[in-house]
Design a protein around this motif. Structure first.
Motif, mmCIF file in Angstrom:
data_model
loop_
_atom_site.group_PDB
_atom_site.id
_atom_site.type_symbol
_atom_site.label_atom_id
_atom_site.label_comp_id
_atom_site.label_asym_id
_atom_site.label_seq_id
_atom_site.Cartn_x
_atom_site.Cartn_y
_atom_site.Cartn_z
ATOM 1 N N UNK A 1 -4.556 -33.058 -12.719
ATOM 2 C CA UNK A 1 -5.921 -33.574 -12.612
ATOM 3 C C UNK A 1 -6.188 -34.143 -11.220
ATOM 4 N N UNK A 2 -7.345 -33.765 -10.671
ATOM 5 C CA UNK A 2 -7.738 -34.271 -9.358
ATOM 6 C C UNK A 2 -7.547 -33.283 -8.236
ATOM 7 N N UNK A 3 -6.779 -32.220 -8.481
ATOM 8 C CA UNK A 3 -6.543 -31.224 -7.432
ATOM 9 C C UNK A 3 -7.601 -30.123 -7.457
ATOM 10 N N UNK B 1 -0.067 -33.311 -15.129
ATOM 11 C CA UNK B 1 1.114 -33.701 -14.354
ATOM 12 C C UNK B 1 0.924 -35.024 -13.615
ATOM 13 N N UNK B 2 -0.338 -35.395 -13.350
ATOM 14 C CA UNK B 2 -0.601 -36.653 -12.644
ATOM 15 C C UNK B 2 -0.198 -37.866 -13.475
ATOM 16 N N UNK B 3 -0.031 -37.683 -14.795
ATOM 17 C CA UNK B 3 0.385 -38.799 -15.648
ATOM 18 C C UNK B 3 1.895 -38.888 -15.783
ATOM 19 N N UNK C 1 9.460 -45.356 -4.124
ATOM 20 C CA UNK C 1 10.713 -45.052 -4.810
ATOM 21 C C UNK C 1 10.865 -45.907 -6.062
ATOM 22 N N UNK C 2 11.536 -45.347 -7.036
ATOM 23 C CA UNK C 2 11.958 -46.125 -8.187
ATOM 24 C C UNK C 2 10.867 -46.588 -9.117
ATOM 25 N N UNK C 3 9.681 -46.020 -9.036
ATOM 26 C CA UNK C 3 8.603 -46.453 -9.901
ATOM 27 C C UNK C 3 8.697 -45.756 -11.249
ATOM 28 N N UNK C 4 8.257 -46.450 -12.289
ATOM 29 C CA UNK C 4 8.171 -45.823 -13.598
ATOM 30 C C UNK C 4 7.037 -44.811 -13.590
ATOM 31 N N UNK C 5 7.190 -43.740 -14.330
ATOM 32 C CA UNK C 5 6.134 -42.731 -14.410
ATOM 33 C C UNK C 5 4.899 -43.329 -15.058
ATOM 34 N N UNK C 6 3.724 -42.894 -14.568
ATOM 35 C CA UNK C 6 2.472 -43.359 -15.149
ATOM 36 C C UNK C 6 1.338 -43.157 -14.188
ATOM 37 N N UNK C 7 0.123 -43.483 -14.613
ATOM 38 C CA UNK C 7 -1.045 -43.342 -13.750
ATOM 39 C C UNK C 7 -0.951 -44.295 -12.569
ATOM 40 N N UNK C 8 -1.465 -43.862 -11.436
ATOM 41 C CA UNK C 8 -1.516 -44.703 -10.251
ATOM 42 C C UNK C 8 -2.911 -45.276 -10.109
ATOM 43 N N UNK C 9 -3.338 -46.068 -11.070
ATOM 44 C CA UNK C 9 -4.705 -46.543 -11.037
ATOM 45 C C UNK C 9 -4.885 -47.670 -10.032
ATOM 46 N N UNK C 10 -3.739 -48.223 -9.590
ATOM 47 C CA UNK C 10 -3.860 -49.273 -8.581
ATOM 48 C C UNK C 10 -3.790 -48.718 -7.169
ATOM 49 N N UNK C 11 -3.521 -47.401 -7.043
ATOM 50 C CA UNK C 11 -3.391 -46.820 -5.713
ATOM 51 C C UNK C 11 -4.725 -46.844 -4.988
ATOM 52 N N UNK C 12 -4.671 -47.086 -3.691
ATOM 53 C CA UNK C 12 -5.902 -47.156 -2.902
ATOM 54 C C UNK C 12 -6.475 -45.789 -2.629
ATOM 55 N N UNK D 1 -8.995 -37.875 -4.091
ATOM 56 C CA UNK D 1 -8.123 -36.904 -4.744
ATOM 57 C C UNK D 1 -7.344 -37.589 -5.839
ATOM 58 N N UNK D 2 -7.159 -36.897 -6.948
ATOM 59 C CA UNK D 2 -6.287 -37.404 -7.984
ATOM 60 C C UNK D 2 -6.848 -38.641 -8.657
ATOM 61 N N UNK D 3 -6.011 -39.290 -9.456
ATOM 62 C CA UNK D 3 -6.427 -40.495 -10.145
ATOM 63 C C UNK D 3 -6.627 -41.613 -9.135
ATOM 64 N N UNK D 4 -7.784 -42.220 -9.158
ATOM 65 C CA UNK D 4 -8.107 -43.370 -8.305
ATOM 66 C C UNK D 4 -7.792 -43.097 -6.838
ATOM 67 N N UNK D 5 -8.051 -41.880 -6.386
ATOM 68 C CA UNK D 5 -7.840 -41.566 -4.982
ATOM 69 C C UNK D 5 -6.422 -41.207 -4.634
ATOM 70 N N UNK D 6 -5.542 -41.029 -5.631
ATOM 71 C CA UNK D 6 -4.153 -40.703 -5.349
ATOM 72 C C UNK D 6 -4.004 -39.293 -4.808
ATOM 73 N N UNK D 7 -3.054 -39.122 -3.887
ATOM 74 C CA UNK D 7 -2.729 -37.810 -3.322
ATOM 75 C C UNK D 7 -2.058 -36.967 -4.416
ATOM 76 N N UNK D 8 -2.578 -35.776 -4.738
ATOM 77 C CA UNK D 8 -2.003 -34.991 -5.831
ATOM 78 C C UNK D 8 -0.792 -34.129 -5.464
ATOM 79 N N UNK D 9 -0.392 -34.067 -4.191
ATOM 80 C CA UNK D 9 0.631 -33.100 -3.758
ATOM 81 C C UNK D 9 2.065 -33.559 -4.081
#
Length: 332
Positions: A95-97, A116-118, A136-147, A156-164
């Protein structure tokens, strides 16, 4: 990015769903259900297709919405594809690409749909790619806090996250695990096969990650310039500094100020090479290289495989990318 709206065609879709024959993956059109008992999987574009094929093996029939050679960001979905998408057992997308795919998936209403973004954490990367939160080392999940992506003017992507995310083997491995779990759920009778194939693929991705770490450990420079900023995760993972001519969207045009900034940066950081890619225009990259006295080479974002690709699959092209990066960065 051109966000094109889909045309509602319920009557046409119904007729096409009845009339259309099953199609193969190479057609670029989703299958209308696997008649031989295999799981019918539709993937949005190559990185999702590759996971489905590697994990599903001969238990699945995989089709891709994006034909080889088509720039995925620009994909338009036909009414025929929308109709047949709804007959898939499993849909894999990011989602987002691809906005057209996001809308088609929402319309199709397939029970087993995997975004796959989730399955991993998305970060924000601009042309300079300096956002290192959650590398590094983050738990899988949405990046809703990403700038939001800095400087490219596109979200791009969830909340502006880079989808690549697939360009970081470790993140791609996280997605592979999620895809494997989804196939197990959709086809529990063959869960052991999917689990075995997932483990093998994750092992190969872990080995590839080690190759990149070792191969890029000692270099003369850590900065590389590329056509569009698709390599933020790769740069973050291996301690490199990506400078994208455009942002995460390959269609965005760089300003004269950005071009001047890149020339200055190239001189300061002893950059030797401007990278271009196989599915997007190389005009701007070659212009910058000529103006700056730099070489050009290929760094493939692996959004699709064509006869111009430096390899036949994900692993071969990624190893070509590693070789080209080592050469450009002066690996020792």
């Amino acid at each position: 990015m051109n966000v094109r709206r889909l045309i509602p065609t319920a009557a046409l879709a119904g007729a096409l769903a009845l009339a259309a024959p099953a199609l193969t993956a190479c057609s670029g059109t989703p299958s209308a259900g696997a008649a031989d008992g295999r799981l019918a999987v539709t993937a949005s574009f190559y990185p999702m297709q590759f996971l489905a094929e590697q994990i599903g093996g001969d238990r699945v029939q995989v089709a891709s919405l994006t034909k080889p050679g088509v720039e995925p960001h620009d994909l338009e979905i036909t009414p025929k594809q929308t109709a047949q998408l709804g007959e898939s057992d499993v849909v894999l997308y990011l989602k987002g690409l691809q906005p057209a795919v996001d809308e088609a998936v929402a319309q199709a209403g397939v029970k087993d749909t995997v975004d796959a973004a989730t399955l991993t954490k998305l970060d924000a990367h601009g042309p300079g790619g300096h956002d290192h939160e959650g590398a590094h080392g983050e738990e899988a999940g949405h990046s809703e806090e990403a700038g939001h992506s800095e400087g490219d003017g596109h979200s791009h992507g969830e909340a502006g996250g880079d989808p690549h995310v697939w360009l970081d083997p470790s993140k791609y491995a996280e997605i592979a695990k999620g895809v494997g779990a989804a196939l197990e759920k959709a086809d529990p009778g063959h869960a052991a096969d999917y689990r075995k194939n997932t483990d093998e693929l994750v092992g190969k991705l872990t080995a590839l990650d080690t190759e990149f770490k070792d191969g890029l450990k000692n270099t003369a420079t850590r900065t590389f310039i590329t056509t569009h900023a698709a390599f933020g995760y790769l740069a973050e993972r291996y301690g490199l500094d990506q400078e994208g001519i455009s942002g995460v969207d390959p269609e965005s045009e760089p300003s004269p100020a950005r071009m001047k900034e890149l020339q200055e940066r190239a001189k300061k950081e002893n950059v030797t090479t401007v990278f271009f890619e196989t599915l997007a225009s190389d005009k701007t990259a070659k212009s910058l290289a000529a103006d700056s006295g730099l070489k050009t080479d290929v760094l493939d974002p692996l959004e699709g495989i064509t006869d111009k690709s430096q390899g036949a699959d994900y692993f071969e092209v990624m190893r070509s990318n590693l070789k080209n990066l080592q050469k450009a960065l002066g690996a020792k």
